[in-house]
Design a protein around this motif. Structure first.
Motif, PDB file in Angstrom:
ATOM      1  N   GLU A 191      77.646   7.802  22.144  1.00 49.00           N
ATOM      2  CA  GLU A 191      79.006   7.284  22.083  1.00 49.00           C
ATOM      3  C   GLU A 191      79.885   8.172  21.197  1.00 49.00           C
ATOM      4  N   PHE A 192      79.365   8.545  20.028  1.00 50.68           N
ATOM      5  CA  PHE A 192      80.150   9.376  19.121  1.00 50.68           C
ATOM      6  C   PHE A 192      80.355  10.778  19.690  1.00 50.68           C
ATOM      7  N   GLN A 193      79.323  11.313  20.316  1.00 52.79           N
ATOM      8  CA  GLN A 193      79.454  12.642  20.909  1.00 52.79           C
ATOM      9  C   GLN A 193      80.456  12.618  22.063  1.00 52.79           C
ATOM     10  N   GLN A 194      80.431  11.554  22.838  1.00 57.53           N
ATOM     11  CA  GLN A 194      81.397  11.428  23.931  1.00 57.53           C
ATOM     12  C   GLN A 194      82.816  11.322  23.375  1.00 57.53           C
ATOM     13  N   ALA A 220      83.873  12.620  20.574  1.00 64.39           N
ATOM     14  CA  ALA A 220      84.251  13.954  20.108  1.00 64.39           C
ATOM     15  C   ALA A 220      84.613  14.847  21.295  1.00 64.39           C
ATOM     16  N   ALA A 221      83.867  14.738  22.385  1.00 66.06           N
ATOM     17  CA  ALA A 221      84.163  15.551  23.569  1.00 66.06           C
ATOM     18  C   ALA A 221      85.532  15.189  24.142  1.00 66.06           C
ATOM     19  N   ALA A 222      85.869  13.905  24.102  1.00 69.12           N
ATOM     20  CA  ALA A 222      87.147  13.461  24.668  1.00 69.12           C
ATOM     21  C   ALA A 222      88.333  13.694  23.739  1.00 69.12           C
ATOM     22  N   HIS A 223      88.101  13.512  22.428  1.00 73.87           N
ATOM     23  CA  HIS A 223      89.227  13.532  21.478  1.00 73.87           C
ATOM     24  C   HIS A 223      89.177  14.668  20.462  1.00 73.87           C
ATOM     25  N   GLY A 224      88.047  15.361  20.397  1.00 73.28           N
ATOM     26  CA  GLY A 224      87.913  16.479  19.469  1.00 73.28           C
ATOM     27  C   GLY A 224      87.116  16.114  18.229  1.00 73.28           C
ATOM     28  N   ASN A 225      86.550  17.148  17.612  1.00 73.39           N
ATOM     29  CA  ASN A 225      85.730  16.953  16.407  1.00 73.39           C
ATOM     30  C   ASN A 225      86.533  16.368  15.253  1.00 73.39           C
ATOM     31  N   GLU A 226      87.786  16.795  15.127  1.00 68.36           N
ATOM     32  CA  GLU A 226      88.638  16.301  14.026  1.00 68.36           C
ATOM     33  C   GLU A 226      88.843  14.792  14.136  1.00 68.36           C
ATOM     34  N   ALA A 227      89.059  14.308  15.360  1.00 67.20           N
ATOM     35  CA  ALA A 227      89.280  12.869  15.557  1.00 67.20           C
ATOM     36  C   ALA A 227      88.038  12.075  15.171  1.00 67.20           C
ATOM     37  N   LEU A 228      86.860  12.592  15.544  1.00 69.39           N
ATOM     38  CA  LEU A 228      85.618  11.918  15.161  1.00 69.39           C
ATOM     39  C   LEU A 228      85.434  11.961  13.654  1.00 69.39           C
ATOM     40  N   HIS A 229      85.763  13.092  13.060  1.00 72.87           N
ATOM     41  CA  HIS A 229      85.650  13.237  11.604  1.00 72.87           C
ATOM     42  C   HIS A 229      86.574  12.239  10.895  1.00 72.87           C
ATOM     43  N   GLN A 230      87.731  11.962  11.485  1.00 69.86           N
ATOM     44  CA  GLN A 230      88.647  10.975  10.899  1.00 69.86           C
ATOM     45  C   GLN A 230      88.022   9.580  10.884  1.00 69.86           C
ATOM     46  N   LYS A 231      87.241   9.260  11.922  1.00 66.91           N
ATOM     47  CA  LYS A 231      86.527   7.976  11.940  1.00 66.91           C
ATOM     48  C   LYS A 231      85.569   7.887  10.748  1.00 66.91           C
ATOM     49  N   LEU A 232      84.879   8.997  10.492  1.00 70.07           N
ATOM     50  CA  LEU A 232      83.973   9.032   9.347  1.00 70.07           C
ATOM     51  C   LEU A 232      84.758   8.893   8.049  1.00 70.07           C
ATOM     52  N   ALA A 233      85.886   9.566   7.959  1.00 65.12           N
ATOM     53  CA  ALA A 233      86.710   9.505   6.745  1.00 65.12           C
ATOM     54  C   ALA A 233      87.170   8.067   6.454  1.00 65.12           C
ATOM     55  N   GLN A 234      87.406   7.297   7.507  1.00 64.12           N
ATOM     56  CA  GLN A 234      87.812   5.901   7.318  1.00 64.12           C
ATOM     57  C   GLN A 234      86.649   5.050   6.794  1.00 64.12           C
ATOM     58  N   LEU A 235      85.438   5.333   7.285  1.00 61.73           N
ATOM     59  CA  LEU A 235      84.267   4.541   6.879  1.00 61.73           C
ATOM     60  C   LEU A 235      83.648   5.014   5.568  1.00 61.73           C
ATOM     61  N   ASP A 236      83.667   6.329   5.362  1.00 60.60           N
ATOM     62  CA  ASP A 236      82.988   6.911   4.197  1.00 60.60           C
ATOM     63  C   ASP A 236      83.704   8.202   3.788  1.00 60.60           C
ATOM     64  N   PRO A 237      84.777   8.072   3.011  1.00 60.08           N
ATOM     65  CA  PRO A 237      85.550   9.262   2.628  1.00 60.08           C
ATOM     66  C   PRO A 237      84.725  10.312   1.881  1.00 60.08           C
ATOM     67  N   GLU A 238      83.766   9.860   1.082  1.00 57.40           N
ATOM     68  CA  GLU A 238      82.945  10.806   0.316  1.00 57.40           C
ATOM     69  C   GLU A 238      82.079  11.655   1.245  1.00 57.40           C
ATOM     70  N   ALA A 239      81.463  11.028   2.229  1.00 55.61           N
ATOM     71  CA  ALA A 239      80.657  11.785   3.195  1.00 55.61           C
ATOM     72  C   ALA A 239      81.543  12.715   4.004  1.00 55.61           C
ATOM     73  N   ALA A 240      82.712  12.247   4.396  1.00 57.30           N
ATOM     74  CA  ALA A 240      83.631  13.072   5.176  1.00 57.30           C
ATOM     75  C   ALA A 240      84.060  14.307   4.393  1.00 57.30           C
ATOM     76  N   ALA A 241      84.230  14.144   3.090  1.00 57.68           N
ATOM     77  CA  ALA A 241      84.623  15.288   2.263  1.00 57.68           C
ATOM     78  C   ALA A 241      83.504  16.316   2.171  1.00 57.68           C
ATOM     79  N   ALA A 242      82.266  15.860   2.281  1.00 55.90           N
ATOM     80  CA  ALA A 242      81.120  16.767   2.139  1.00 55.90           C
ATOM     81  C   ALA A 242      80.680  17.395   3.459  1.00 55.90           C
ATOM     82  N   ILE A 243      81.111  16.828   4.591  1.00 50.94           N
ATOM     83  CA  ILE A 243      80.667  17.308   5.900  1.00 50.94           C
ATOM     84  C   ILE A 243      81.848  17.944   6.631  1.00 50.94           C
ATOM     85  N   VAL A 249      78.148  14.797  11.287  1.00 50.22           N
ATOM     86  CA  VAL A 249      79.189  13.764  11.386  1.00 50.22           C
ATOM     87  C   VAL A 249      78.661  12.578  12.190  1.00 50.22           C
ATOM     88  N   VAL A 250      78.031  12.878  13.331  1.00 50.97           N
ATOM     89  CA  VAL A 250      77.468  11.813  14.171  1.00 50.97           C
ATOM     90  C   VAL A 250      76.393  11.046  13.409  1.00 50.97           C
TER      91      VAL A 250
END
Length: 192
Positions: free
Chosen positions: A1-4, A6-29, A37-38
């Motif tokens: 689901e996450f890979q799909q 990213a394929a549809a919306h781009g890696n940055e958009a998926l990374h933003q989802k991570l930033a919303q859930l876990d900003p610290e992890a997003a800053a490190a990845i 990210v997945v």
């Protein structure tokens, strides 16, 4: 689901989802490190905790195992790099290019593209770069990976390092390993 996603919306958009859930992890990845990210998003989704919190919890619990860690390294890093270059040449002779081409042609194996030795050959398969330049890139990326591994493992104070250049033959290296094991303070159990 996450890979799909990213394929549809781009890696940055998926990374933003991570930033919303876990900003610290997003800053490190890095956003382009899709695998990590997945993985972080999977952990957040499945556990209900942040990836950062799960990592911290796993470090709190001490390992029930006592282990002896032996690391093998060369004093002169160039020796390692030369061995890596020779190994890539051997892999090419053994059919690595053909294997990578089969992966390239198989949609189901596309995740293998991220492995060193596959992604560097894509320009050759697409006729945008000669094979020799792609093989040089594989060697370069393999050396970089080895350097990162050494940097990672050197941080571990528990590793007993054996300098390979001090021994001439495999048997001497094996004997040094046996002596290191025999001199450790760990109890050994014979499991039959």
């Amino acid at each position: 689901e996450f890979q799909q996603y990213a394929a549809a919306h781009g890696n940055e958009a998926l990374h933003q989802k991570l930033a919303q859930l876990d900003p610290e992890a997003a800053a490190a990845i890095h956003p382009n490190n899709l695998v990590r990210v997945v993985r972080a998003l999977e952990v957040c989704t499945l556990t209900g905790k942040t990836f950062t919190a799960c990592k911290a919890e796993s470090r709190i619990i001490p390992s029930p195992y006592h282990s002896l860690q032996i690391g093998l390294m060369y004093e002169d890093r160039q020796v390692l790099y030369d061995r890596i270059d020779r190994r890539v040449d051997e892999m090419v002779r053994a059919g690595m290019v053909e294997e990578a081409h089969a992966v390239y042609q198989n949609e189901a194996l596309r995740t293998a593209y991220h492995a060193i030795g596959y992604k560097e050959l894509i320009p050759y398969f697409e006729n945008t770069m000669p094979l020799g330049e792609c093989l040089d890139k594989i060697k370069q990326e393999s050396r970089r990976y080895a350097k990162r591994q050494l940097t990672w493992f050197r941080k571990n104070p528990d590793i007993q390092w054996i300098i390979l250049s001090k021994f001439d033959k495999k048997q001497e290296i094996l004997e040094k390993c046996k002596k290191t094991i025999a001199n450790s303070d760990l109890l050994c159990y014979n499991i039959s």
